[in-house]
Design a protein around this motif. Structure first.
Motif, PDB file in Angstrom:
ATOM      1  N   ASP A 194      57.158  20.707  67.776  1.00  0.00           N
ATOM      2  CA  ASP A 194      58.494  20.392  68.273  1.00  0.00           C
ATOM      3  C   ASP A 194      58.421  19.144  69.145  1.00  0.00           C
ATOM      4  O   ASP A 194      57.718  19.122  70.154  1.00  0.00           O
ATOM      5  CB  ASP A 194      58.997  21.600  69.089  1.00  0.00           C
ATOM      6  N   ASP A 248      62.576  31.616  78.185  1.00  0.00           N
ATOM      7  CA  ASP A 248      61.609  31.240  77.147  1.00  0.00           C
ATOM      8  C   ASP A 248      61.453  32.410  76.189  1.00  0.00           C
ATOM      9  O   ASP A 248      61.076  33.501  76.597  1.00  0.00           O
ATOM     10  CB  ASP A 248      60.247  30.911  77.766  1.00  0.00           C
ATOM     11  N   ASP A 297      54.518  29.300  73.688  1.00  0.00           N
ATOM     12  CA  ASP A 297      54.812  27.893  73.931  1.00  0.00           C
ATOM     13  C   ASP A 297      53.586  27.205  74.503  1.00  0.00           C
ATOM     14  O   ASP A 297      53.025  27.664  75.511  1.00  0.00           O
ATOM     15  CB  ASP A 297      55.949  27.765  74.943  1.00  0.00           C
ATOM     16  N   LEU A 317      60.833  18.000  70.869  1.00  0.00           N
ATOM     17  CA  LEU A 317      61.617  18.323  72.069  1.00  0.00           C
ATOM     18  C   LEU A 317      62.941  17.549  72.206  1.00  0.00           C
ATOM     19  O   LEU A 317      63.993  18.163  72.286  1.00  0.00           O
ATOM     20  CB  LEU A 317      60.792  18.122  73.338  1.00  0.00           C
ATOM     21  N   HIS A 318      62.859  16.231  72.298  1.00  0.00           N
ATOM     22  CA  HIS A 318      64.066  15.446  72.543  1.00  0.00           C
ATOM     23  C   HIS A 318      64.022  14.142  71.769  1.00  0.00           C
ATOM     24  O   HIS A 318      62.952  13.556  71.608  1.00  0.00           O
ATOM     25  CB  HIS A 318      64.174  15.058  74.031  1.00  0.00           C
ATOM     26  N   LEU A 329      54.656  22.015  71.943  1.00  0.00           N
ATOM     27  CA  LEU A 329      55.670  21.143  72.532  1.00  0.00           C
ATOM     28  C   LEU A 329      55.049  19.763  72.705  1.00  0.00           C
ATOM     29  O   LEU A 329      54.168  19.586  73.561  1.00  0.00           O
ATOM     30  CB  LEU A 329      56.120  21.667  73.899  1.00  0.00           C
ATOM     31  N   ARG A 358      72.108  22.939  69.085  1.00  0.00           N
ATOM     32  CA  ARG A 358      72.141  23.218  70.524  1.00  0.00           C
ATOM     33  C   ARG A 358      72.509  21.992  71.329  1.00  0.00           C
ATOM     34  O   ARG A 358      73.346  22.044  72.228  1.00  0.00           O
ATOM     35  CB  ARG A 358      70.783  23.732  70.999  1.00  0.00           C
ATOM     36  N   ARG A 367      54.346  27.610  68.941  1.00  0.00           N
ATOM     37  CA  ARG A 367      55.050  26.323  69.137  1.00  0.00           C
ATOM     38  C   ARG A 367      54.278  25.337  70.003  1.00  0.00           C
ATOM     39  O   ARG A 367      53.950  25.631  71.144  1.00  0.00           O
ATOM     40  CB  ARG A 367      56.410  26.625  69.762  1.00  0.00           C
ATOM     41  N   TYR A 415      62.574  17.790  65.499  1.00  0.00           N
ATOM     42  CA  TYR A 415      62.796  16.777  66.548  1.00  0.00           C
ATOM     43  C   TYR A 415      61.586  15.879  66.775  1.00  0.00           C
ATOM     44  O   TYR A 415      61.198  15.575  67.915  1.00  0.00           O
ATOM     45  CB  TYR A 415      63.278  17.438  67.849  1.00  0.00           C
ATOM     46  N   SER A 459      67.587  22.476  66.907  1.00  0.00           N
ATOM     47  CA  SER A 459      67.813  21.819  68.197  1.00  0.00           C
ATOM     48  C   SER A 459      69.063  20.954  68.151  1.00  0.00           C
ATOM     49  O   SER A 459      69.741  20.773  69.160  1.00  0.00           O
ATOM     50  CB  SER A 459      66.592  20.962  68.574  1.00  0.00           C
ATOM     51  N   TRP A 491      65.470  27.038  72.550  1.00  0.00           N
ATOM     52  CA  TRP A 491      64.451  26.192  71.942  1.00  0.00           C
ATOM     53  C   TRP A 491      63.854  26.846  70.698  1.00  0.00           C
ATOM     54  O   TRP A 491      63.918  28.058  70.542  1.00  0.00           O
ATOM     55  CB  TRP A 491      63.321  25.934  72.951  1.00  0.00           C
TER      56      TRP A 491
END
Lengths: 440, 440, 440
Positions: free
Chosen positions: B140, C39, B51, B142-143, B102, B80, B100, B182, B77, B95
């Protein structure tokens, strides 16, 4: 130790890869062979990003060898060589890159074509050499040379160099993610079985992919390809069961796909673009093939350095020409975008699909768009071409023969591939259904 | 030393890649540039599995750069985030993974869209930036965030983040084996030439692939793709010679393939699935394209969190909508599986292929299956969807217009794509042959 | 340390990978799990070129694991095993290579099929295991065993071994660039979502690709595949939205593509070659699928060791057999090249496309070539086959039923897929338009 089967050309203590990477490769291959007894488990030779001059041909006569780099490194040498040299100082970079092999083999007049190959693969005996893989590096022929025509030497597509030449029977080879540029022959493979040529970038080469001798059950898929005006983008002879699909073949090859004596193969789903007739040629009794769902575009050379160049074929040749029997031609789109003032022979009606010899072909549900444009051109290779590609509006319809069947071909079935007026053939020896029209 | 052209982000002595991998990338790129003179042989930056938080945008302005990881790392995602957070402790992992990145760039209100890009590629001058490759890692976002609609913020597909943004003219780029998840925009590429986007996993993003500006001779092949309900799975504008093939495009994009002013391109052999009309749109005079051998499925959203969401288009839009001329539409299958109680406008007959403007299109040998089902749904994203996909038995036929030609489009040829009753058009300005029927 | 997520099986201090690589893999996986907390960023296990014996099954129950080698290593074991052992000393090499896993798991009579798998993937709970990737190595089952038939044991395609067995629901898996050889089951995956099986070499296995249970939105693309006479080259059950394209499927599978209860899928653009009928089977109400632009070739087994072997189906089965509804069959080429003296049942007219049950299928624009040849064979597997493939000239036309519709299937539409005489069906319950003919 198994891990001893990994080699990095820059860490090998013999030779200097920046001076002659051919010597380094051959030394590594000799080492692999010296350690192999009855167990021949394979090896990988890694080419880090960087420039490596190749003065000595690499000879590969072992199975299970993978040569891999970290970058296909294609950039257009053609565009650079057509920029005035005085402007080179302003360019960000001059040459292709990635993990780049600079092919600098001396080319001797009258030598065998294969003598100019950077990588020469051949082994006698049984079994056939298997599972040689080339992956993700760049082979750069550097320069073209004068062909005596008076053309700018860098535009001739001639230099006697080949990227990879496989001379004898082989099985389960893979060519993936490679870049080839400025070679007279990028990739020449004789007598292939279950070959995969997938996801490569092969352009600005005299010829791109040539499958010679004979072969079967191979695939040429998902490549970006564009040969020079003297050669073929994809050529195959005496192959059965070949799959040519999902390729984007751009100009300016003399042909996009040229097949000689190829049978029971599938040429479908490609995007093909050429500046000349004879885009797809099925020659020498190529039979029982499927040509489906391809997009054919022939338009005009838009780039100044190549104006006036062609492949010597006239407009009666057809974009698709078939000498063979029992082929299936369905669901293709053809766009012919030319300047009617330059049609050859003068006054002729251009042909799109031409059946030359053989018979019993099935041609159905093909759509032809033909427009007459006034040629323009420009000094920037890609701007001129993108503009030409996108210009679909201002043009007149052009009368064409969508299908022409010669007297030498009979027993064909032509359906929904042109109106009654657009199809030229003897309707007493071929079956026909015209594309319907409307109106009175 | 050529081998100095290999970098591992975890071995680079500047910065901490787990705290801000953007700083590490930019430091490595500065090092590459400081060592390059006239020879610019390329470099590879390796991202091991792990990560890496990216707080600073990576700026790429050099050719021949390959960034590669060891895992596309996609996991859903969306699933989840629609599990109650109290159940997260029971989940194996929370995740995406692989190699990856982020994306944690601060997104400023009113900033340029490209400011939210993890990787920003741009160079002025000549030649165009070439041979940048992204391979086998995960980006990714993330949100997602609230869009003011009151919807669960993680379901909005909005966050101002982009995975890769290429801002200017480029040549021979490759995007292979990547995972994107995402992000509001996964991959935005302006002015592409000979681009390859191949074998990626791009899903749960607002938009997946966007080719903007103009471009030519590119390919989007063999990807798994699925955008959000506000965006496009595949979008291109002003492209010529684009090949879109062998993609599996799943829901829930507002469109599967949306083309504006795209010409002489081949969109064939894809599997396309959507919950809304307007699956494939050829807009703004998109002309001389081939749309062949595609499987279109429109059915109903089966997953509870997205019930009631749509793309705003009504059932007269068509699954395939064409504003343009001289296109070829052959050999496609269409399945329309909807609940007749929810047809819009109320009482309308849904349209499958709609020709809006332009003309001279060739539409032949397309097969439409239309069934009326009662909507059901479920809380498990994939179980509900698989059940819906497999349920072909219990349903009633639905009356549809297989082809509708508007008054603004003329000179089209419609063959074997619907019975006489199923095709709505002016037969005096368009050619027609009905699909034969049987019986008295 | 993120870089600790990279493992090389030859550098791992536990176990000897040449003695039992299974133990090494399991030790590495245990280490990955011991270091993961919340993680779980993934890991890569690298297999250098070399031979690694696997005596212990590898158990994978973590997401984001990539196992990669440096060579698919396929070579024909079948050819070698049919060379007299006395000649083996003259062979360059005896075995497959690359990064090669030798599957030497003890196979117990009556054990579960999955007990014989080299790699067994399974995890209970949520989320589904995701993003496991297998790339670019070789899985070799070594030997087949006697099946009691008296056949040479190495030709039985039976040994109880599987390459990769995924037992439970999974998401976003990738199988790329692999080689599989001499396994009874190469690749068995249950309950797949968004699976990609791309660019592999899977041959000389009892079965090649089996998608079991159920699944959706997956792709099988651009592979070279050829199963044994008892099994399937590509098998799927209860899948929706599957894309099977750009594959070159060679003999001698009992089927090329066998689908049970598969819906809304796209099987297009493949090259398919078989020695038996039943090449593509849509069974168990497989519906709303598209079968387009495929090249089908059925001819005769040319290789001496397998003469007299078949899949038990007779010549009325069809090369394409459909039990299902609303399927679309367009733009396919069929070549049937058989010896009329051996047609079964004796005196029957062989069938090419057969609609067994269901209805409302759309069959249009398919071309059938059927020729009668006298069987020949040879001792060299590839020379005999290439010769047979290329021999299109000396043969007589063979009368066939291009389309046969059983009484159990109705409401179908059959267009341009055979002359009036070539289509056998009840024309009062199916729609029909004959391929036009010429002459009086």
């Amino acid at each position: 130790m198994p891990s001893a089967n990994r080699y990095d050309i820059t860490e090998w203590p013999v030779g200097d890869p920046t001076d002659d990477v051919g010597e380094v490769f051959n030394s590594i291959i000799a080492d692999i062979k010296s350690r192999q007894t009855t167990d021949k488990p394979g090896a990988v030779i890694y080419i880090p990003p960087g420039d490596y001059r190749l003065r000595t041909q690499v000879l590969i006569d072992i199975s299970f060898l993978r040569i891999e780099g970290s970058g296909h490194g294609f950039t257009s040498s053609s565009i650079r060589f057509n920029v005035p040299e005085g402007e080179w100082a302003d360019l960000h970079e001059l040459w292709p890159g990635g993990s780049r092999i600079l092919v600098d083999i001396p080319v001797v007049d009258g030598a065998e074509e294969s003598a100019g190959a950077a990588f020469y693969v051949h082994r006698e005996g049984s079994p056939r050499i298997s599972s040689v893989e080339f992956s993700n590096f760049c082979i750069d022929g550097l320069h073209f040379v004068s062909d005596g025509s008076g053309m700018h030497p860098e535009n001739t597509y001639v230099n006697g160099k080949t990227g990879i030449h496989v001379a004898g029977a082989n099985d389960s080879f893979r060519i993936n993610g490679m870049g080839f540029v400025y070679l007279e022959h990028a990739l020449t493979i004789c007598n292939a079985d279950a070959l995969s040529i997938h996801d490569n970038f092969i352009a600005e080469c005299g010829n791109c992919i040539e499958l010679r001798g004979w072969g079967q059950a191979s695939k040429i898929t998902d490549n970006l390809i564009g040969a020079g005006f003297k050669g073929h983008s994809i050529y195959a002879e005496n192959h059965g069961g070949l799959l040519i699909t999902a390729n984007n073949v751009f100009p300016r090859g003399a042909s996009s796909v040229h097949l000689e004596g190829v049978t029971r193969s599938n040429i479908s789903n490609n995007r093909l673009h050429s500046f000349y007739p004879g885009m797809v040629v099925l020659a020498e009794n190529s039979s029982e093939n499927l040509v489906a769902s391809n997009h054919f575009l022939r338009d005009l050379e838009p780039w100044t350095p190549f104006l006036g160049i062609d492949n010597g074929l006239d407009d009666l040749t057809g974009l698709l020409s078939i000498s063979g029997s029992n082929n299936t031609i369905v669901g293709n789109h053809f766009s012919e975008v030319i300047d009617s003032r330059h049609i050859r022979p003068v006054g002729a009606t251009p042909t799109i699909i031409r059946l030359v010899s053989g018979g019993a072909n099935f041609v159905s549900t093909n759509h032809v768009v033909a427009v007459d444009v006034h040629a323009t051109s420009g000094g920037s290779a890609y701007e001129a071409q993108v503009e030409a590609l996108l210009a679909t509006r201002v043009s007149d319809d052009l009368a064409v023969s969508t299908v022409t069947v010669d007297a030498g071909s009979a027993g064909n079935t032509i359906l929904d591939s042109g109106t009654d007026a657009q199809v030229a053939m003897n309707r007493s020896v071929n079956a026909f259904r015209a594309t319907p029209t409307f109106g009175p």
